[in-house]
Design an enzyme around this catalytic site. Structure first.
Site, PDB file in Angstrom:
ATOM      1  N   GLU A  34       0.853  -1.194   0.000  1.00 19.59           N
ATOM      2  CA  GLU A  34       0.000   0.000   0.000  1.00 19.59           C
ATOM      3  C   GLU A  34       0.886   1.239   0.000  1.00 19.59           C
ATOM      4  OE1 GLU A  34      -4.110   1.172   2.232  1.00 19.59           O
ATOM      5  OE2 GLU A  34      -2.412   0.768   3.519  1.00 19.59           O
ATOM      6  N   GLY A  82       2.450   0.980  11.680  1.00 21.58           N
ATOM      7  CA  GLY A  82       2.183   0.098  12.802  1.00 21.58           C
ATOM      8  C   GLY A  82       1.879  -1.308  12.336  1.00 21.58           C
ATOM      9  N   ALA A  83       1.108  -1.415  11.237  1.00 20.22           N
ATOM     10  CA  ALA A  83       0.730  -2.727  10.701  1.00 20.22           C
ATOM     11  C   ALA A  83       0.099  -2.511   9.337  1.00 20.22           C
ATOM     12  CB  ALA A  83      -0.235  -3.448  11.641  1.00 20.22           C
ATOM     13  N   GLU A  97      -2.894  -4.463   6.586  1.00 14.27           N
ATOM     14  CA  GLU A  97      -4.013  -5.408   6.568  1.00 14.27           C
ATOM     15  C   GLU A  97      -4.008  -6.359   5.392  1.00 14.27           C
ATOM     16  OE1 GLU A  97      -5.709  -1.594   4.550  1.00 14.27           O
ATOM     17  OE2 GLU A  97      -4.270  -2.082   6.129  1.00 14.27           O
ATOM     18  N   ASN A  98      -2.871  -6.885   4.984  1.00 13.84           N
ATOM     19  CA  ASN A  98      -2.856  -7.866   3.905  1.00 13.84           C
ATOM     20  C   ASN A  98      -3.856  -8.979   4.211  1.00 13.84           C
ATOM     21  OD1 ASN A  98      -0.416  -6.500   2.920  1.00 13.84           O
ATOM     22  ND2 ASN A  98       0.574  -7.546   4.634  1.00 13.84           N
ATOM     23  N   HIS A 144      -7.648  -3.428  14.875  1.00 13.86           N
ATOM     24  CA  HIS A 144      -7.785  -2.549  13.702  1.00 13.86           C
ATOM     25  C   HIS A 144      -7.547  -3.350  12.425  1.00 13.86           C
ATOM     26  CE1 HIS A 144      -6.975   1.407  11.528  1.00 13.86           C
ATOM     27  NE2 HIS A 144      -6.408   0.526  10.713  1.00 13.86           N
ATOM     28  N   GLU A 145      -6.448  -4.098  12.388  1.00 16.41           N
ATOM     29  CA  GLU A 145      -6.128  -4.854  11.174  1.00 16.41           C
ATOM     30  C   GLU A 145      -7.128  -5.977  10.939  1.00 16.41           C
ATOM     31  OE1 GLU A 145      -4.022  -3.368   9.375  1.00 16.41           O
ATOM     32  OE2 GLU A 145      -3.374  -2.061  11.019  1.00 16.41           O
ATOM     33  N   HIS A 162     -10.163  -4.789   9.199  1.00 22.38           N
ATOM     34  CA  HIS A 162      -9.930  -4.574   7.768  1.00 22.38           C
ATOM     35  C   HIS A 162     -10.214  -5.823   6.928  1.00 22.38           C
ATOM     36  CE1 HIS A 162      -8.451  -0.584   7.100  1.00 22.38           C
ATOM     37  NE2 HIS A 162      -7.445  -0.679   7.937  1.00 22.38           N
ATOM     38  N   GLU A 167      -9.900   3.222   6.747  1.00 22.69           N
ATOM     39  CA  GLU A 167      -9.114   3.426   7.960  1.00 22.69           C
ATOM     40  C   GLU A 167      -9.972   3.908   9.121  1.00 22.69           C
ATOM     41  OE1 GLU A 167      -6.423   2.155   8.116  1.00 22.69           O
ATOM     42  OE2 GLU A 167      -5.746   1.998   6.058  1.00 22.69           O
TER      43      GLU A 167
END
Length: 867
Positions: free
Chosen positions: A126, A285-286, A288-289, A319-320, A323, A342
């Site tokens: 991304e 931070g991370a 979301e694959n 959060h991830e 997603h 987001e």
């Protein structure tokens, strides 16, 4: 890179021409440290006879074959694009290329662990970086099925979006070009290789595909889905970090999130497995694959961290996970709706953290952290509507900001309060079911929310999503001789450049001590009201006795800055720590900070407020954010002639707070860290030296690896430690983390600013983590005059940085090398002059510089108020 900046218009034209069925991507990761082999076969339909392009960033393209017709790479491949023409209705494109590893956290990042020389790879795609790994139509609305085949050392873990298959032996890789094949003396025996052939993915956008490879250590778990499946969970980490890892906590938070989201959305988890990998030198931070989330190793705690950081890890995990539905299952059509991905994940992670984990005060954390970020971003000259106009990839690269994440999540919280939680979640579930594996626009979600709630969201959307800026709400109160309220109104204002007044759903809380005369302030009355326009009268409060504190936006439902009336402010300033509810305290802490930033309150008054009340604050994130704001107020907002005096006072008080705190407590730890950062006098230096050497040892405070580096940084800043001490620390901590800490500490030295600047400008191969650590140390000053000679070199470097560095590194340098601590009229004038002289610079570059200027101008206004 020329030609790399895809525009929205180009993407729309390409999407109108074609639809992608599948990608077969074969990657060979056995070819050395510089490049890897990439072979891509794309099958797609198109308008017959049409021409378009495929995206690819690669040092070499060896073969291009379209529908059996060879295309000369020298003629077709330029500016990160492969031109293709004379398309058929059904097409097959084959591209064979050498792609390059990076050390910037973009594309395929390659890292060598200094502890054991093991190699670790991961991808980060991304916004537009899958094109650094394979040929691709790089835009979110051209979804397809992806089949990855990977050849890598047989001893590695190899992961992608689909479950990992059993590997098959691969031919032994050939020795690197130029090596001597004459027997054992020619070099080490090639590492045995294997091939992993993954099953095709569901239809995904290219930016959420992923690959992770290397000798990661895996920890397994599982969770039951509502549809009866058992979903395999794994969490992985580098081998040398595994002894610091706590996989049980990670897996427990993940399992809690699965149950919460599947119930909330009434839609089962959409993928076949869920891997979470903590990877080195990660920029965010991370990420979301789909089915393979990558996290920063900052969330692997090799030393003690604050409770705020531990909670942040949980909220990031959730959060991830959110997603997987919002972003991966259903994806925005174009980057205009990045905010919706987001913001939704941010809102849902706070909700799940508060209701499904042990961190029940997550909304307090949200107020202290996300809201303060949103308000700050929304008052920059670059502020934009939540539903922003994204013209091209440059725009979206700088749009991962406090509007996209925090303001959007705050507005969703307001929307939930307005339409009702049950209706909101029902609409979201219907949206997932209706648009699964597709692409959508904002209107598609609003349509489902209108259907479940019965509310027309057209006006709400226009006011909240299509305009920029933050409103300020102030109470207007009239009291009679008996202390009763005879009139109560809320006045709403907006900044002149963003004059929209919005509807707000908010609560008003009354706080007072109890009748028995206890010290604690508790809520004794609450009313929830709708306000709109410049003045809203609240008749529900008429006739009530006035309490000691009246709090607008109690429970933090609304997105708006608030002010306290003078009487409430006087009581709260003295008794903030005595308010029982941590969320109410967080709202007041935020209001006090906003008043300083807006030039309505003296910075030194804010310093006194913090140091009077922070010692008894129990919310870890509130402490963490407030201490950061204290540092900024002390170093940039206090009038310059009193800065050194105020800084010495703050350091003295922080050390006293650390000594007075409960031994081993989170507050003791945070106060000690803040003291190390703000130490400024010889007496402070003596304490730091004692802590490092063990002569000063407060009960409960352990000087572990990372805290020792922070104490050493304070000593280096004061000129009380030299490079030999840094080298000794690095010898004891010969890890990637140690190297980053050493880079940060070295750049903190007052006499090292120029060398840090020059190194960042001349060394184009520094890893992203070292660049980030260096600019952090560069920004750490007590006397900002040490940066004065770098103002000119900074502006001279801007165009070369933007032209020659990768997007992430460019942003890091443009923000991190700006001499913001100077906060002087001269710096403001130089920045404004550059903007005036460079009106034709890239808009994204101008935005970053304008944001830097805005920070200086706000500091100057605060300094004027502090006089």
């Amino acid at each position: 890179m020329p030609g790399a900046n895809l525009t929205r218009q180009e993407a729309a034209q390409r999407a109108a021409l074609l639809a992608v069925d599948s990608y077969d991507v074969a990657l060979d990761l056995t070819r050395g440290a510089e490049v890897f082999g990439s072979t891509t076969v794309i099958r797609f339909t198109a308008t017959p006879g049409a021409s378009t392009f495929v995206d690819l960033v690669a040092p070499a393209v060896h073969e291009i074959v379209l529908n059996g017709r060879s295309i000369d790479p020298a003629a077709a491949f330029a500016d990160s694009r492969i031109a293709i023409d004379a398309l058929a209705e059904q097409n097959e494109l084959r591209v064979v290329a050498d792609c390059a590893y990076t050390n910037t956290g973009e594309g395929m990042h390659r890292f060598v662990d200094p502890v054991d020389d093991e190699v670790y790879l991961y991808t980060q795609f991304e916004v537009p970086d899958s094109r650094r790994v394979f040929a691709v139509f790089e835009q979110p609305d051209l979804k397809a099925r992806f089949r990855f085949t990977v050849t890598a050392p047989a001893a590695w873990q190899v992961l992608s979006n689909q479950p990992t298959p059993a590997p098959t032996p691969a031919p032994t890789p050939a020795p690197p070009t130029g090596s001597d094949p004459a027997g054992p003396a020619a070099g080490p025996t090639p590492t045995p290789a294997a091939t992993w052939a993954f099953e095709p993915t569901p239809r995904l956008s290219s930016y959420v595909t992923a690959l992770v490879a290397g000798p990661y250590v895996a920890h397994d778990g599982r969770v039951a889905s509502v549809d009866g499946r058992t979903i395999p969970l794994r969490t992985l980490v580098r081998r040398s970090l595994d002894r610091h890892f706590d996989p049980d906590e990670v897996l427990a938070a993940t399992a809690a999130g699965f149950g919460f989201f599947e119930r909330a959305f009434a839609v089962p988890y959409p993928f076949d497995k869920y891997d979470q990998v903590f990877v080195p030198e990660f920029n965010a931070g991370a990420m979301e694959n789909a089915g393979l989330v990558t996290f920063s190793e900052r969330y692997v705690f090799r030393s003690k961290v604050s409770d705020a950081v531990r909670e942040r890890r949980v909220s990031t995990i959730l959060h991830e996970l959110a997603h997987m539905w919002f972003g991966d299952l259903v994806t925005m059509k174009w980057w205009d709706d990045l905010w919706l991905n987001e913001s939704f994940a941010e809102f849902m992670s706070a909700l799940a953290t508060a209701e499904a984990t042990a961190w029940h005060d997550a909304w307090t954390t949200f107020q202290a952290s996300e809201k303060s970020w949103a308000y700050r971003q929304d008052q920059l000259p670059s502020t934009h509507p939540i539903a922003a106009e994204i013209a091209d990839l440059d725009d979206v690269a700088v749009n991962f900001d406090g509007i996209t994440y925090a303001k959007g999540a705050s507005v969703l919280k307001q929307l939930v309060a307005w339409v009702g939680r049950e209706h909101f979640l029902a609409g979201v579930g219907a949206y997932f079911a209706k648009h699964a594996w597709g692409n959508t626009r904002l209107a598609d979600l609003l349509r489902e929310l209108e259907a479940t709630s019965g509310r027309d969201l057209t006006t709400w959307s226009k006011a909240w999503l299509q305009t920029a800026g933050v409103n300020t709400l102030r109470p207007e109160i009239e009291i009679d001789a008996h202390g009763r309220i005879v009139a109560f109104a809320i006045r709403q204002s907006a900044p002149a450049d963003h004059p929209t007044l919005r509807p707000h759903r908010l609560a008003i809380g009354f706080y007072d001590t109890d009748e028995a005369g206890g010290d604690a302030f508790r809520r004794i009355h609450r009313v929830e009201v709708d306000i709109d326009g410049p003045l809203t009268r609240v008749r529900e409060l008429m006739g009530l006795d006035r309490p000691q504190i009246i709090l607008l936006n109690d429970d933090d439902l609304a997105y708006a800055k608030i002010r306290l009336d003078p009487d409430s402010l006087a009581v709260a300033s003295k008794h903030l720590a005595d308010i029982a509810d941590p969320l109410a305290r967080a709202v007041i802490w935020g209001a006090a900070w906003d008043a300083v930033r807006d030039g309505e309150t003296s910075a030194r008054d804010y310093v006194r407020l913090v140091l009077t009340n922070i010692g008894r604050e129990t919310a870890s994130t509130t402490v963490r954010i407030t201490l950061a704001q204290l540092a900024l107020a002390t170093k940039s907002y206090v009038r310059p002639d009193l800065r050194a005096q105020t800084l010495a006072f703050v350091g003295d008080r922080l050390w006293r707070l650390a000594q007075e705190a409960e031994p081993g407590s989170d507050n003791q730890f945070q106060f000690a860290k803040a003291f190390a950062h703000l130490a400024s006098t010889p007496a402070h230096g003596a304490v730091l030296r004692g802590l490092v050497d063990g002569a000063v040892a407060p009960a409960g405070l352990t000087v572990d690896t990372d805290l020792r580096w922070e104490l050493t940084q304070g000593l280096v800043l004061l000129g009380l430690a030299d490079d030999a001490e840094v080298e000794a620390g690095l010898a004891e901590d010969a890890t990637a983390g140690g190297r980053q800490c050493a880079a940060r500490v070295r750049a903190a030295a007052a006499d090292a600013k120029r060398s840090a600047f020059d190194r960042l400008m001349s060394s184009t191969d520094l890893p992203n983590a070292i660049v980030q650590a260096t600019v952090e140390g560069y920004q750490h000053v007590n006397d900002p005059a040490v940066l004065a000679d770098l103002v000119g070199p900074y502006f001279e470097a801007l165009h070369p940085i933007w032209r020659e560095r990768s997007p992430h590194i460019a942003q890091t340098l443009i923000t991190g090398l700006y001499p913001a601590p100077l906060a002087s009229p001269e710096l403001a004038a130089a920045t404004a002059a550059w903007l005036d002289a460079n009106t034709d610079a890239a808009p994204a570059l101008r935005r970053l510089v304008a944001e830097n200027l805005a920070g200086v101008e706000r500091a100057l206004a605060a300094q004027r108020m502090d006089r």
